[in-house]
Design an enzyme around this catalytic site. Structure first.
Site, PDB file in Angstrom:
ATOM      1  CG  PHE A 132      77.154 100.389 -29.972  1.00  9.94           C
ATOM      2  CD1 PHE A 132      75.969 100.325 -30.700  1.00  9.94           C
ATOM      3  CD2 PHE A 132      78.351 100.245 -30.647  1.00  9.94           C
ATOM      4  CE1 PHE A 132      75.998 100.125 -32.081  1.00  9.94           C
ATOM      5  CE2 PHE A 132      78.382 100.044 -32.030  1.00  9.94           C
ATOM      6  CZ  PHE A 132      77.193  99.993 -32.742  1.00  9.94           C
ATOM      7  CG  ASP A 217      83.382  96.957 -26.816  1.00 13.19           C
ATOM      8  OD1 ASP A 217      84.357  97.534 -27.329  1.00 13.19           O
ATOM      9  OD2 ASP A 217      82.277  96.871 -27.375  1.00 13.19           O
ATOM     10  CE  LYS A 251      84.077 103.237 -33.105  1.00 18.11           C
ATOM     11  NZ  LYS A 251      83.173 102.337 -32.415  1.00 18.11           N
TER      12      LYS A 251
HETATM   13  C1  LIG Z   1      82.372 101.169 -32.668  1.00 19.57           C
HETATM   14  C2  LIG Z   1      82.147 100.196 -31.572  1.00 19.57           C
HETATM   15  C3  LIG Z   1      81.867  98.840 -31.837  1.00 19.57           C
HETATM   16  C4  LIG Z   1      81.663  98.297 -33.228  1.00 19.57           C
HETATM   17  O1  LIG Z   1      82.775  98.507 -34.044  1.00 19.57           O
HETATM   18  P1  LIG Z   1      82.617  98.417 -35.649  1.00 19.57           P
HETATM   19  O2  LIG Z   1      84.016  98.578 -36.151  1.00 19.57           O
HETATM   20  O3  LIG Z   1      81.693  99.519 -36.049  1.00 19.57           O
HETATM   21  O4  LIG Z   1      82.049  97.087 -35.959  1.00 19.57           O
HETATM   22  C5  LIG Z   1      81.739  97.991 -30.765  1.00 19.57           C
HETATM   23  N1  LIG Z   1      81.875  98.423 -29.502  1.00 19.57           N
HETATM   24  C6  LIG Z   1      82.147  99.710 -29.217  1.00 19.57           C
HETATM   25  C7  LIG Z   1      82.319 100.141 -27.795  1.00 19.57           C
HETATM   26  C8  LIG Z   1      82.289 100.628 -30.232  1.00 19.57           C
HETATM   27  O5  LIG Z   1      82.535 101.925 -29.948  1.00 19.57           O
END
Ligand SMILES: *Cc1c(COP(=O)(O)O)cnc(C)c1O
Length: 402
Positions: A132, A217, A251
């Protein structure tokens, strides 16, 4: 009609239908606890999906937002501000990186990573199945969940979602033209699923050998959550002396204030040139000052160590409950995923919610836990009591809930 019924009716009437119905309507929070509009109290073991690193209404957070809002909130990127520069320097120090682009969300950090990859001149980007990376068109193109992508195709060309095996990675890199491999060190939205042992280190070696970027990520895993500042910093995660080429953050670094960042390392820091990228809100002093305060509190209170020790305790406590439903516990620190032998994660999460415990059914057979990094004995005791009740589902013979 209760207040919840009123708000739920309003939600269904005015909110875009893209969002599912709310589990509750929340009113306030403090520490690891939140209260809904009926006054019901919950122990929060999701923390806004790994966002509220300091819990709710932490004095350092409140003070930073209030003081900066009363000083200077926004000036556009025609100007720099001290909080912005201090944050960029802090992020380079904590990651070992060299340059920082500041945005407002995880998806924007990934968008910046996609543009970074394009600037290599190579057309292909590799990501993992079941990954994701966000919901904007660029970040959705990288997301390895076909059901999320399907309604919005055609998406970005040149993206391949590959199995999380070194054979698949070697095959795709050998095919040539790969600009970047973009991966989560632990797959959060998949329900907190570890990469195969040694995958990250081998991915570093293989991408280097093929001249491709390794972009991590760490939007969910960063900011101390896994018991190191960043998951790539765990002993043995990367080969000694090596670093990623870029790391996407969001986050937890804002502790509840929207912010995202892309940190680049070494030669990858020379790819973006003047005029290549920008954001009206990105790096605004209000967000930057808040992130500085949140990261500063994580440092001074040593919440990274707390995530490590409390995470180990949390894992041990779940194992001690001894539920026959639990097949595996993955993840690290205070980002844990509990695998279930039956597709009852939704039932377990709603039984927990009824009892005043917020946990997340990431999918039908995995529970995700991501409590605030501040938790201590009290929260762990209470979690254990409530979770043991929630997972003790009557009559879970195979097939009952299939
Ligand atoms: C939450 C998340 C995203 C997207 O972040 P948003 O602030 O919702 O756009 C991308 N990659 C990972 C691994 C995430 O947990």
């Amino acid at each position: 009609m209760s207040a919840t019924d009123d708000y739920t009716e309003l939600f269904s009437r005015v909110m875009m239908r893209s969002a599912p119905a709310p589990l509750a309507v929340m009113a306030r929070g403090r520490g690891a606890r939140v209260w809904d509009v009926e006054g019901k109290e919950y122990l929060d073991f999701l923390a806004g999906i790994a966002v509220n690193a300091l819990g709710h209404a932490h004095p350092a957070f409140v003070e930073a937002v209030s003081a900066q809002a009363a000083t200077l909130a926004h000036v556009s990127n025609y100007f720099a501000t001290a909080p912005q520069l201090e944050l960029a320097e802090r992020l380079t120090r904590l990651t070992g990186g060299d340059r920082v682009f500041l945005g407002n969300s995880g998806a924007e950090a990934i968008e910046a990573a996609v543009k970074l990859a394009r600037l290599t001149g190579r057309p292909r980007i590799l990501t993992l199945e079941n990954s994701f990376h966000g919901r904007t068109i660029g970040s959705l193109s990288l997301t390895g969940k076909p059901a999320l992508r399907a309604p919005f195709e055609p998406l970005l060309p040149g993206v391949a979602h590959i199995p999380s095996t070194l054979e698949a990675l070697e095959r795709e890199l050998a095919a040539g033209d790969v600009a970047a491999l973009v991966i989560e060190p632990i797959k959060g939205e998949a329900g907190v699923v570890d990469l195969p042992t040694g995958y990250l280190a081998a991915a570093r070696e293989l991408t280097t050998a093929h001249g491709a970027l390794l972009i991590l990520d760490e939007i969910q895993t960063g900011a101390g959550r896994t018991g190191d500042w960043f998951a790539f910093q765990h002993e043995g995660a990367l080969p000694p002396g090596t670093l990623p080429d870029a790391v996407a953050l969001a986050k937890g670094i804002g502790g509840g204030f929207p912010i995202g960042a892309l940190v680049t390392f070494g030669a990858a820091s020379t790819l973006f040139g003047p005029g290549h990228h920008g954001s009206t809100f990105g790096g605004n002093p209000l967000a930057a000052a808040t992130a500085n305060a949140v990261l500063g509190e994580i440092e001074s209170a040593d919440l990274v160590a707390n995530a490590r020790t409390r995470g180990a305790e949390l894992r041990a406590r779940i194992e001690l409950i001894g539920s026959p439903l639990v097949t595996d516990i993955q993840g690290r620190g205070l980002l844990l995923g509990i695998g279930l032998s039956q597709p009852v994660a939704g039932i377990v999460a709603s039984r927990a919610l009824d009892r005043g415990l917020i946990i997340n059914a990431a999918n039908e057979s995995r529970i995700r836990l991501a409590p605030p990094l501040i938790i201590g004995d009290d929260e762990l005791h209470e979690f254990t009591r409530l979770f043991a009740e929630a997972i003790d589902i009557p009559h879970t013979d195979p097939g009952d809930h299939a």
